[in-house]
Motif scaffolding. Structure first.
Motif, PDB file in Angstrom:
ATOM      1  N   ALA A  67       0.853  -1.183   0.000  1.00  0.00           N
ATOM      2  CA  ALA A  67       0.000   0.000   0.000  1.00  0.00           C
ATOM      3  C   ALA A  67       0.887   1.231   0.000  1.00  0.00           C
ATOM      4  O   ALA A  67       2.035   1.182   0.453  1.00  0.00           O
ATOM      5  N   CYS A  68       0.348   2.317  -0.516  1.00  0.00           N
ATOM      6  CA  CYS A  68       1.140   3.547  -0.544  1.00  0.00           C
ATOM      7  C   CYS A  68       0.239   4.756  -0.702  1.00  0.00           C
ATOM      8  O   CYS A  68      -0.911   4.653  -1.137  1.00  0.00           O
ATOM      9  N   THR A  69       0.765   5.887  -0.338  1.00  0.00           N
ATOM     10  CA  THR A  69       0.165   7.176  -0.630  1.00  0.00           C
ATOM     11  C   THR A  69       1.299   8.167  -0.727  1.00  0.00           C
ATOM     12  O   THR A  69       2.447   7.848  -0.380  1.00  0.00           O
ATOM     13  N   ARG A  70       1.025   9.359  -1.207  1.00  0.00           N
ATOM     14  CA  ARG A  70       2.067  10.375  -1.254  1.00  0.00           C
ATOM     15  C   ARG A  70       1.560  11.633  -0.570  1.00  0.00           C
ATOM     16  O   ARG A  70       0.365  11.935  -0.591  1.00  0.00           O
ATOM     17  N   ILE A  71       2.485  12.349   0.053  1.00  0.00           N
ATOM     18  CA  ILE A  71       2.149  13.533   0.830  1.00  0.00           C
ATOM     19  C   ILE A  71       2.833  14.744   0.211  1.00  0.00           C
ATOM     20  O   ILE A  71       4.046  14.751   0.006  1.00  0.00           O
ATOM     21  N   LEU A  72       2.026  15.746  -0.099  1.00  0.00           N
ATOM     22  CA  LEU A  72       2.531  17.009  -0.622  1.00  0.00           C
ATOM     23  C   LEU A  72       2.125  18.095   0.366  1.00  0.00           C
ATOM     24  O   LEU A  72       0.934  18.303   0.624  1.00  0.00           O
ATOM     25  N   THR A  73       3.100  18.771   0.934  1.00  0.00           N
ATOM     26  CA  THR A  73       2.830  19.774   1.957  1.00  0.00           C
ATOM     27  C   THR A  73       2.651  21.159   1.336  1.00  0.00           C
ATOM     28  O   THR A  73       3.076  21.420   0.207  1.00  0.00           O
ATOM     29  N   GLY A  74       2.048  22.043   2.113  1.00  0.00           N
ATOM     30  CA  GLY A  74       1.873  23.406   1.655  1.00  0.00           C
ATOM     31  C   GLY A  74       3.187  24.102   1.382  1.00  0.00           C
ATOM     32  O   GLY A  74       3.264  24.993   0.525  1.00  0.00           O
ATOM     33  N   GLU A  75       4.233  23.691   2.085  1.00  0.00           N
ATOM     34  CA  GLU A  75       5.545  24.294   1.880  1.00  0.00           C
ATOM     35  C   GLU A  75       6.167  23.880   0.552  1.00  0.00           C
ATOM     36  O   GLU A  75       6.902  24.657  -0.072  1.00  0.00           O
ATOM     37  N   ARG A  76       5.888  22.675   0.089  1.00  0.00           N
ATOM     38  CA  ARG A  76       6.521  22.163  -1.128  1.00  0.00           C
ATOM     39  C   ARG A  76       5.627  22.252  -2.361  1.00  0.00           C
ATOM     40  O   ARG A  76       6.108  22.105  -3.487  1.00  0.00           O
ATOM     41  N   ALA A  77       4.351  22.479  -2.168  1.00  0.00           N
ATOM     42  CA  ALA A  77       3.427  22.521  -3.306  1.00  0.00           C
ATOM     43  C   ALA A  77       3.800  23.568  -4.360  1.00  0.00           C
ATOM     44  O   ALA A  77       3.674  23.286  -5.564  1.00  0.00           O
ATOM     45  N   PRO A  78       4.253  24.774  -3.981  1.00  0.00           N
ATOM     46  CA  PRO A  78       4.592  25.750  -5.022  1.00  0.00           C
ATOM     47  C   PRO A  78       5.642  25.242  -6.004  1.00  0.00           C
ATOM     48  O   PRO A  78       5.569  25.553  -7.203  1.00  0.00           O
ATOM     49  N   GLY A  79       6.591  24.463  -5.541  1.00  0.00           N
ATOM     50  CA  GLY A  79       7.608  23.927  -6.436  1.00  0.00           C
ATOM     51  C   GLY A  79       7.051  22.960  -7.455  1.00  0.00           C
ATOM     52  O   GLY A  79       7.610  22.792  -8.550  1.00  0.00           O
ATOM     53  N   ALA A  80       5.926  22.311  -7.113  1.00  0.00           N
ATOM     54  CA  ALA A  80       5.282  21.359  -8.018  1.00  0.00           C
ATOM     55  C   ALA A  80       4.253  22.031  -8.913  1.00  0.00           C
ATOM     56  O   ALA A  80       3.609  21.368  -9.725  1.00  0.00           O
ATOM     57  N   GLY A  81       4.094  23.339  -8.757  1.00  0.00           N
ATOM     58  CA  GLY A  81       3.076  24.040  -9.533  1.00  0.00           C
ATOM     59  C   GLY A  81       1.723  24.062  -8.856  1.00  0.00           C
ATOM     60  O   GLY A  81       0.709  24.368  -9.493  1.00  0.00           O
ATOM     61  N   GLY A  82       1.698  23.719  -7.578  1.00  0.00           N
ATOM     62  CA  GLY A  82       0.448  23.676  -6.829  1.00  0.00           C
ATOM     63  C   GLY A  82       0.125  22.264  -6.367  1.00  0.00           C
ATOM     64  O   GLY A  82       0.909  21.331  -6.559  1.00  0.00           O
ATOM     65  N   PHE A  83      -1.019  22.108  -5.750  1.00  0.00           N
ATOM     66  CA  PHE A  83      -1.463  20.793  -5.298  1.00  0.00           C
ATOM     67  C   PHE A  83      -2.082  20.027  -6.469  1.00  0.00           C
ATOM     68  O   PHE A  83      -2.658  20.621  -7.393  1.00  0.00           O
ATOM     69  N   TYR A  84      -1.998  18.698  -6.410  1.00  0.00           N
ATOM     70  CA  TYR A  84      -2.637  17.879  -7.438  1.00  0.00           C
ATOM     71  C   TYR A  84      -4.134  18.180  -7.514  1.00  0.00           C
ATOM     72  O   TYR A  84      -4.704  18.254  -8.603  1.00  0.00           O
ATOM     73  N   SER A  85      -4.757  18.369  -6.367  1.00  0.00           N
ATOM     74  CA  SER A  85      -6.207  18.612  -6.343  1.00  0.00           C
ATOM     75  C   SER A  85      -6.597  19.857  -7.122  1.00  0.00           C
ATOM     76  O   SER A  85      -7.740  19.970  -7.573  1.00  0.00           O
ATOM     77  N   SER A  86      -5.652  20.781  -7.293  1.00  0.00           N
ATOM     78  CA  SER A  86      -5.968  22.015  -8.010  1.00  0.00           C
ATOM     79  C   SER A  86      -6.161  21.777  -9.502  1.00  0.00           C
ATOM     80  O   SER A  86      -6.638  22.672 -10.206  1.00  0.00           O
ATOM     81  N   THR A  87      -5.811  20.583 -10.006  1.00  0.00           N
ATOM     82  CA  THR A  87      -6.091  20.261 -11.405  1.00  0.00           C
ATOM     83  C   THR A  87      -7.545  19.859 -11.597  1.00  0.00           C
ATOM     84  O   THR A  87      -8.031  19.810 -12.731  1.00  0.00           O
ATOM     85  N   GLU A  88      -8.255  19.585 -10.495  1.00  0.00           N
ATOM     86  CA  GLU A  88      -9.642  19.142 -10.559  1.00  0.00           C
ATOM     87  C   GLU A  88     -10.617  20.141  -9.943  1.00  0.00           C
ATOM     88  O   GLU A  88     -11.789  20.173 -10.326  1.00  0.00           O
ATOM     89  N   PHE A  89     -10.133  20.922  -8.983  1.00  0.00           N
ATOM     90  CA  PHE A  89     -11.017  21.819  -8.247  1.00  0.00           C
ATOM     91  C   PHE A  89     -10.403  23.208  -8.130  1.00  0.00           C
ATOM     92  O   PHE A  89      -9.183  23.363  -8.085  1.00  0.00           O
ATOM     93  N   ASP A  90     -11.277  24.198  -8.037  1.00  0.00           N
ATOM     94  CA  ASP A  90     -10.858  25.539  -7.671  1.00  0.00           C
ATOM     95  C   ASP A  90     -10.658  25.540  -6.153  1.00  0.00           C
ATOM     96  O   ASP A  90     -11.617  25.408  -5.392  1.00  0.00           O
ATOM     97  N   LEU A  91      -9.398  25.687  -5.728  1.00  0.00           N
ATOM     98  CA  LEU A  91      -9.057  25.558  -4.314  1.00  0.00           C
ATOM     99  C   LEU A  91      -8.879  26.912  -3.626  1.00  0.00           C
ATOM    100  O   LEU A  91      -8.144  27.024  -2.647  1.00  0.00           O
ATOM    101  N   ALA A  92      -9.562  27.921  -4.108  1.00  0.00           N
ATOM    102  CA  ALA A  92      -9.402  29.254  -3.531  1.00  0.00           C
ATOM    103  C   ALA A  92      -9.679  29.262  -2.034  1.00  0.00           C
ATOM    104  O   ALA A  92      -9.085  30.035  -1.278  1.00  0.00           O
ATOM    105  N   MET A  93     -10.555  28.377  -1.574  1.00  0.00           N
ATOM    106  CA  MET A  93     -10.933  28.399  -0.166  1.00  0.00           C
ATOM    107  C   MET A  93      -9.768  28.015   0.744  1.00  0.00           C
ATOM    108  O   MET A  93      -9.792  28.324   1.954  1.00  0.00           O
TER     109      MET A  93
END
Length: 260
Positions: free
Chosen positions: A76-102
């Motif tokens: 089993a596995c999962t991956r963790i992306l923190t708020g500190e590292r998300a900008p380097g990845a271009g944002g969170f993965y969820s932002s490709t599916e949802f408007d995450l302005a909140m």
């Protein structure tokens, strides 16, 4: 079930959870992901010719793994992306599916989990609980205030089951309106209603057990043939019963590095 603490304690009777520490271990998680998402669910995955599920977010994530102690197999596995590292990845993965302005209105540190999967022959309560013990330990020990991610519902039945589950979420498990996110591709209506009682997917069930809330309507992921529900857990709302279950000994998950 056991948790490996700082890489030093002996293994428990069957499973251990820790972060991947080598590029080879991360590759093994990508093989498992491809096996589940492409092989089992029929997802159309870019780069699948090499039998790996990988994307731009992987290098910026830490990869949490559950191993079977005897065989050494990652089950089993999962991956963790923190708020500190998300900008380097271009944002969170969820932002490709949802408007995450909140997310900007949330006070505190945030982390996202994604690409969570369990090998079909190991989909027992022990494996899922071990994985979530690692996730919950990371949240608490590293001082995160919110956990979020997409919980997927299979659409191979035409969407009837997904809509039945969404009705349950709207009735019992919906976040307040100010925490809702907007799906870029809303889930279309189903051709028919579910005839039988539908089973809540294990990941979604685990989110709800911890006290997480659904943040609005689902996204239609056509590549993965699933409905994704954005789930948000405020750590202050962590269900006390499950907090004791996952964090009874307040373990520290062994750290690992992401391959670049």
């Amino acid at each position: 079930m056991s948790t490996r603490i700082d890489g030093d304690l002996p293994r428990g009777p069957r499973f251990e959870v820790r972060f991947a520490q080598t590029a080879a271990e991360i590759t093994e998680t990508q093989k498992l992901r491809y096996r589940i998402f492409a092989g089992e669910m029929g997802a159309e995955i870019d780069g699948g010719a090499d039998g790996l599920d990988h994307d731009q977010y992987d290098p910026f994530c830490r990869h949490l793994i559950v191993r079977e102690a005897d065989s050494g197999t990652i089950v089993a596995c999962t991956r963790i992306l923190t708020g500190e590292r998300a900008p380097g990845a271009g944002g969170f993965y969820s932002s490709t599916e949802f408007d995450l302005a909140m997310l900007d209105s949330l006070a505190g540190r945030v982390m996202e989990i994604g690409r969570t999967c369990v090998a079909p022959e190991y989909r027992s309560g022990a494996v899922i609980a071990t994985l979530w013990q690692g996730i919950a330990s990371t949240i608490v020990n590293e001082g995160y205030d919110y956990l979020f991610g997409c919980a997927s519902i299979d659409l191979r039945d035409g969407g009837a089951g997904a809509h039945a589950i969404l009705e349950q979420l709207r009735a019992q498990h919906m976040a307040p309106a100010w925490q809702h996110v907007r799906p870029y591709i809303p889930l279309p209506a189903a051709d028919r209603r579910a005839r039988d009682k539908v089973r809540m997917p294990p990941l979604l069930k685990a989110y709800l057990s911890l006290g997480a809330k659904a943040c609005g309507e689902a996204y239609w992921d056509r590549d993965f043939n699933c409905a994704d529900v954005f789930m948000l857990l405020n750590v202050s709302d962590l269900n006390p019963r499950y907090a004791r279950h996952f964090l009874g000994q307040s373990p520290t998950v062994a750290t690992g590095t992401s391959a670049r």
